[in-house]
Scaffold this motif. Structure first.
Motif, PDB file in Angstrom:
ATOM      1  N   ARG A 171      10.992   4.879  -3.988  1.00  0.00           N
ATOM      2  CA  ARG A 171      12.168   5.315  -3.247  1.00  0.00           C
ATOM      3  C   ARG A 171      11.844   6.527  -2.386  1.00  0.00           C
ATOM      4  N   ALA A 172      12.173   6.460  -1.112  1.00  0.00           N
ATOM      5  CA  ALA A 172      11.999   7.585  -0.193  1.00  0.00           C
ATOM      6  C   ALA A 172      13.162   8.554  -0.332  1.00  0.00           C
ATOM      7  N   THR A 177      13.177   2.099   0.612  1.00  0.00           N
ATOM      8  CA  THR A 177      11.915   1.845  -0.068  1.00  0.00           C
ATOM      9  C   THR A 177      10.737   2.228   0.825  1.00  0.00           C
ATOM     10  N   ARG A 178       9.667   2.736   0.193  1.00  0.00           N
ATOM     11  CA  ARG A 178       8.443   3.045   0.934  1.00  0.00           C
ATOM     12  C   ARG A 178       7.526   1.834   1.044  1.00  0.00           C
ATOM     13  N   LYS A 242       2.796   5.111   2.744  1.00  0.00           N
ATOM     14  CA  LYS A 242       3.576   3.876   2.782  1.00  0.00           C
ATOM     15  C   LYS A 242       2.791   2.783   2.049  1.00  0.00           C
ATOM     16  N   ILE A 243       3.512   1.747   1.647  1.00  0.00           N
ATOM     17  CA  ILE A 243       2.923   0.723   0.777  1.00  0.00           C
ATOM     18  C   ILE A 243       3.004  -0.648   1.433  1.00  0.00           C
ATOM     19  N   VAL A 244       1.883  -1.337   1.441  1.00  0.00           N
ATOM     20  CA  VAL A 244       1.824  -2.737   1.857  1.00  0.00           C
ATOM     21  C   VAL A 244       1.411  -3.541   0.630  1.00  0.00           C
ATOM     22  N   SER A 245       2.304  -4.374   0.133  1.00  0.00           N
ATOM     23  CA  SER A 245       2.031  -5.185  -1.051  1.00  0.00           C
ATOM     24  C   SER A 245       1.719  -6.614  -0.633  1.00  0.00           C
ATOM     25  N   ILE A 246       0.624  -7.157  -1.161  1.00  0.00           N
ATOM     26  CA  ILE A 246       0.277  -8.560  -0.927  1.00  0.00           C
ATOM     27  C   ILE A 246       0.171  -9.234  -2.277  1.00  0.00           C
ATOM     28  N   SER A 247       1.132 -10.077  -2.581  1.00  0.00           N
ATOM     29  CA  SER A 247       1.191 -10.733  -3.875  1.00  0.00           C
ATOM     30  C   SER A 247       0.373 -12.015  -3.864  1.00  0.00           C
ATOM     31  N   THR A 248      -0.490 -12.142  -4.849  1.00  0.00           N
ATOM     32  CA  THR A 248      -1.228 -13.383  -5.048  1.00  0.00           C
ATOM     33  C   THR A 248      -0.597 -14.214  -6.148  1.00  0.00           C
ATOM     34  N   GLY A 249       0.476 -13.719  -6.748  1.00  0.00           N
ATOM     35  CA  GLY A 249       1.125 -14.430  -7.829  1.00  0.00           C
ATOM     36  C   GLY A 249       0.344 -14.331  -9.120  1.00  0.00           C
ATOM     37  N   ALA A 250       0.710 -15.152 -10.088  1.00  0.00           N
ATOM     38  CA  ALA A 250       0.083 -15.090 -11.408  1.00  0.00           C
ATOM     39  C   ALA A 250      -1.283 -15.763 -11.425  1.00  0.00           C
TER      40      ALA A 250
END
Length: 498
Positions: A171-172, A177-178, A242-250
């Motif tokens: 939280r900024a 969101t950041r 700042k955040i860059v999320s890359i989800s690969t899943g499970a």
């Protein structure tokens, strides 16, 4: 070197290590426990002294009664009217419950030597940022524009199971969101287009079968600092980033994680698109990878992973790897293969145990993968805290539900939103956030300069294998060049005191 002839299934590098520690307590007279007129009273622990000083007499109390002999302690408990709970025969101690008035009464009984309170205990855990001096760098150093060294002006990319962008850790100040980009890799086969999908930043992508790992890891790299109950400090190394999320899943497969690395390679300069300002969405300067094959493996310079991270280094992006959770004794390499890349700006991180108190003279975690003592190219680059790390979680997520201890977050509704987990998965993002701080200190630095600053200034904690000269530094097969020291590395790159 042996090349991998097929895609190897990868696993998240997070080992939950159960560690239970009791606070030591030495016999001591409390401030008011032994005035001259009461010299016959047995001394009490400080916390019991405080309780007795304020109690009305009928308040419940559970105590440990020490005696000259076990029989003396048991007799004192019985005569005071207290209920015995258990006894420790060999040290002549009886645990009993009753009222504070009864506790005061048994203190004058023959043979009672000391009485201590049944103090609450907790798992020792920390955010890890004290040992690395990351928090000290934020509080004492500034960049060339006079801003605190918190990762401002840098985006960190995290390739993992995803992130909960609405967690208070991200939280900024304005409540937003950041997490500036929330992506999902769909490269699991069967398609040659649309591998990386852009999702709304408010969507939680960390809810699959091993959900929680990515949120915890991201909180370590870039979580917002808070002080929770019990004066527990949480927050990442670079809370201004700042955040860059890359989800690969499970189901982590090399194809999916390589597609994520490729996306960073193609988009690091403008991760939110060309029309978004760098102040709102800064360039990605570091990417965290807390995954790899179980049991380590040989480094494959021909793999797509290595080609991608070398291209990233050439374009100014540092790649950070967890070194693995397979332990070892140096007789073979158990290090994560891509982290063995000698390319400047590719870092592998061993797990350090700061004992949950932020000490800089702790130990190498037993679970942290060791390199081959006879092959220095397999050694980790550096250490960072990875054992008993408090970071962002949700109690309903599987990884978080296996944690050691829940903490409530800063808001009234943030129940159980932090937990304690261990693994080199937790050590790597410590360094990822520190790299963001170092790029803020010197925006023009190359990945090689960042690596040099970290290795040249690493704190030489003594535990484990001896340090040996290697490529201009001293290093070891279990802990690399030592514990990351953010203040020293940032100062080397030009940060100054505020």
């Amino acid at each position: 070197m042996r090349s991998r002839g097929r895609l190897r299934r990868s696993s998240l590098i997070a080992a939950t290590v159960t560690a239970f520690a009791l606070t030591g307590m030495a016999p001591a007279y409390g401030a008011g426990s032994a005035p001259a007129q009461l010299t016959s009273l047995a001394p009490v622990s400080d916390t019991l002294d405080a309780l007795l000083a304020t109690a009305s007499g009928d308040e419940p109390a559970t105590v440990l009664v020490h005696g000259t002999r076990l029989a003396a302690a048991e007799r004192a408990v019985s005569q005071a009217g207290m209920t015995q709970l258990t006894s420790f025969r060999k040290i002549a101690v009886v645990a009993a419950t009753g009222t504070t008035e009864q506790v005061n009464a048994l203190r004058s009984a023959d043979g009672v030597t000391y009485v201590e309170n049944n103090d609450p205990i907790r798992f020792f855990a920390s955010a890890g940022t004290t040992a690395t001096r990351s928090v000290q760098a934020r509080e004492s150093l500034v960049d060339g524009s006079g801003r605190p060294l918190d990762g401002t002006g840098v985006s960190v990319a995290v390739i993992d199971t995803g992130v909960d962008p609405n967690h208070p850790a991200f939280r900024a100040d304005d409540g937003s969101t950041r997490v500036v980009a929330n992506l999902k890799s769909l490269c699991t086969g069967g398609t040659d287009t649309g591998c990386i999908v852009n999702l709304p930043t408010v969507v939680d992508t960390d809810t699959l079968s091993v959900g929680g790992h990515g949120t915890h890891v991201t909180g370590i790299a870039a979580g917002t600092p808070y002080t929770l109950s019990g004066d527990t400090r949480v927050g990442g190394s670079a809370p201004g980033s700042k955040i860059v999320s890359i989800s690969t899943g499970a189901a982590l497969l090399i194809l999916g994680s390589d597609a994520a690395l490729n996306w960073v390679l193609e988009n690091h300069a403008a991760p939110c698109g060309e029309g978004v300002s760098a102040s709102e969405c800064p360039p990605i300067k570091v990417v965290n990878n807390s995954y790899g094959p179980s049991g380590g493996g040989e480094f494959d310079p021909n793999s797509a992973t290595v080609k991608l991270q070398r291209a990233l280094a050439a374009e100014g992006v540092v790649t950070v790897w967890a070194n693995g959770n397979d332990g070892g004794d140096g007789s073979e390499s158990l290090s994560n293969p891509p982290g063995q890349d000698p390319t400047p700006g590719v870092l592998s991180v061993a797990s350090y145990n700061d004992q949950g108190i932020g000490t800089r003279d702790g130990t190498v975690s037993d679970f942290s993968s060791r390199g081959d003592a006879a092959d220095r190219g397999t050694w980790p680059d550096i250490s960072a805290p990875g054992e008993n790390i408090v970071s962002a979680c949700r109690p309903y997520l599987p990884i978080c539900s296996t944690g050691l201890e829940f903490f409530n977050g800063p808001g009234a509704l943030d129940v159980g939103t932090y937990n304690v987990i261990s693994g080199t998965s937790m050590a790597a993002p410590q360094v990822t956030g520190i790299v963001a701080q170092l790029f803020q200190a010197k925006p023009s630095a190359t990945p090689g300069e960042i690596e040099d600053a970290l290795k040249a200034t690493a704190y030489k904690y003594a535990d484990g294998a001896p340090y040996q000269p290697y490529e201009g530094y001293t290093s070891s097969f279990d802990k690399g060049t030592g514990l990351a020291d953010t203040v020293a590395a940032a100062t080397r790159l030009g940060a100054s005191t505020g």
